[in-house]
Design a protein around this motif. Sequence first.
Motif, PDB file in Angstrom:
ATOM      1  N   THR A 318      39.683  27.938  32.365  1.00  0.00           N
ATOM      2  CA  THR A 318      40.968  28.557  32.033  1.00  0.00           C
ATOM      3  C   THR A 318      40.968  30.054  32.336  1.00  0.00           C
ATOM      4  OG1 THR A 318      40.250  28.861  29.726  1.00  0.00           O
ATOM      5  CG2 THR A 318      41.511  26.869  30.238  1.00  0.00           C
ATOM      6  N   HIS A 319      39.884  30.559  32.935  1.00  0.00           N
ATOM      7  CA  HIS A 319      39.866  31.975  33.294  1.00  0.00           C
ATOM      8  C   HIS A 319      40.770  32.188  34.503  1.00  0.00           C
ATOM      9  CE1 HIS A 319      38.457  35.967  34.407  1.00  0.00           C
ATOM     10  NE2 HIS A 319      37.875  36.043  33.214  1.00  0.00           N
ATOM     11  N   PRO A 320      41.608  33.216  34.488  1.00  0.00           N
ATOM     12  CA  PRO A 320      42.578  33.395  35.589  1.00  0.00           C
ATOM     13  C   PRO A 320      41.952  33.770  36.919  1.00  0.00           C
ATOM     14  CG  PRO A 320      42.659  35.262  34.071  1.00  0.00           C
ATOM     15  CD  PRO A 320      41.790  34.228  33.428  1.00  0.00           C
ATOM     16  N   GLU A 321      40.707  34.253  36.923  1.00  0.00           N
ATOM     17  CA  GLU A 321      40.130  34.768  38.171  1.00  0.00           C
ATOM     18  C   GLU A 321      38.834  34.087  38.601  1.00  0.00           C
ATOM     19  OE1 GLU A 321      41.338  39.433  37.940  1.00  0.00           O
ATOM     20  OE2 GLU A 321      40.257  38.580  36.235  1.00  0.00           O
ATOM     21  N   ILE A 322      38.134  33.431  37.696  1.00  0.00           N
ATOM     22  CA  ILE A 322      36.818  32.867  38.017  1.00  0.00           C
ATOM     23  C   ILE A 322      36.814  31.367  37.768  1.00  0.00           C
ATOM     24  CG2 ILE A 322      34.345  32.939  37.527  1.00  0.00           C
ATOM     25  CD1 ILE A 322      35.368  35.472  38.748  1.00  0.00           C
ATOM     26  N   HIS A 323      36.347  30.616  38.752  1.00  0.00           N
ATOM     27  CA  HIS A 323      36.169  29.169  38.622  1.00  0.00           C
ATOM     28  C   HIS A 323      34.771  28.850  39.143  1.00  0.00           C
ATOM     29  CE1 HIS A 323      40.496  28.822  37.865  1.00  0.00           C
ATOM     30  NE2 HIS A 323      40.629  29.706  38.840  1.00  0.00           N
TER      31      HIS A 323
END
Length: 558
Positions: A318-323
């Motif tokens: 759910t992190h906007p920048e890291i997957h």
Amino acid sequence: MSARKSRPVTVTFLGGLGDVGRNCTVVEVDGKLLVIDFGVMFPDPAVMPGVRQVLPDMDWLNSRASDIVGLVVTHGHEDHLGGVPHFLRSIEVPLYGSALSMALADHKVTEARLLDRTSFHVLGDGERRRIGPFDVEVLPITHSVPQSLCVVLHTPAGALVHTGDFKIDEAPVDGRLTDLARLRELGDDGIALLMADSTNADRPGRSASETEIGVTLRRLFAERSDRRLIVSCFASHLHRVQQICDAAVDEGRFVVPMGRSMVNNVRIARELDVLHLPEPVLRSTDQLDEFDPSQVCIVCTGSQGEPNAALSLIAQDTHPEIHVGPNDTVVLSSHPIPGNERAVFRMVSSLAKRGAEVIHDGHELVHTSGHAQRDELRQLHEACRPRWFVPIEGEYHMLARHSQLAREVGMRDHRVLTLTDGAQVVLRDGNLSVGRGVPAPYHYVDGALDDPDAEVIGERLALTAGFVHVTVVLDVKGRLAAPPAVASSGWLDTEAHADIIKALVGELTTVVNGANKNKSAKHDADGIERRVRRATGRFVGNQTRRRPAISAAVVALT
């Protein structure tokens, strides 16, 4: 004996004696108080649902507010510094500590918009400062956060030594050693009371040096030159952050701090020259797309599985920048705080399910404690040789083990006191007595309100088994105007168990009708409500063997 030596010195322990966290010690001389630390404790969600932080209770301090001359912070960890804004909302007082501790405090106080309620005073290693009637000396002591201080109070009853959190690291990252030589000098002159960290009093031997972690990190980074690295640790653990950065720079990686507290602490530490990280190497999260993942080392918060911290959001995708995925290595450079184990390993499993390699201290030496183990504690006691000893900063079994160690090094039984929060000791004429003590309950902070008490927490715990609410409507003659209405949440599936709901309605109908036959109770809505509540609890317990919270309302039509 002189009049000066006969003046009493009182020490009150408001937190840290029986729990890991919410550390607070108060010393009184000539009617004035000096507070040492005011920290938070992170709650166990299983027994403190909804609570964000637990603090030392302020009631006794508020009653003595005009007598408080200062608050000394031993170091920059949340369990010693985190409650300072809350303290300042009630009591205006100057703050004292190392340059780093004061910078971290300044940031917190500024965010809380409380700058007009305090002033910041930097204490250097070995400095001696007068604070009201207190003669305060601070010594360098090693811990996992830079510039930690051991506080020495020179009082009419003799020297009092408060270690704060510490270890005796003989090869610290910054080369700043614990000043054992000065502690030995004080021991030669006579230390009246030693108060020392007990967190690792159960653990034999010595804690590994912080520099050993750097060796491991360099090896792990070199072995994974083709992978993106995400390393999580406490944002205040700046010695660890330094070693992560050093390993990243050695491998030609850019460093990307992530998480609000990590970004803030890296900025503050660089401004103070506590953290050495070249400007060209430092990058922000919005620059990540500019580099190949193998060129990046992300250093982030969330090593304890905190729900909204950076690493937890990454684990939940759910992190906007890291997957994360199979080309990522995640290093947890920490050890779970007691009570956090489940949250941490749920996070580890989530990361592993997404294909990431996860390394923690069960696999590699990627973490060492900042707290002294038994050989280091023995070294401290042999240096100080105090007349009296009170173990602090730990759960009760840790305090008890530290007391045992003090006896092993030669202290007599009656000179070692294993106390709990709220205890007071009075030193006078070379003697120590245990005072009456003060109340020291948990102070819960929840959202914008900080006043839920033990009763409210108990009610929340009751709700974890669900709740059942019954509404009864009586007509003008006190008879049922309609069948009792049953509403529930978290108790059972009302559709799947409609027969149980129907049986409960029948039982309550019988109870209300029975009450109506008693003329004295016919129009007593309160009496009927009590009967309905008791009958509901009895039925629910007997039929389902569950214990949801029960409530009832009786509405009488007019």
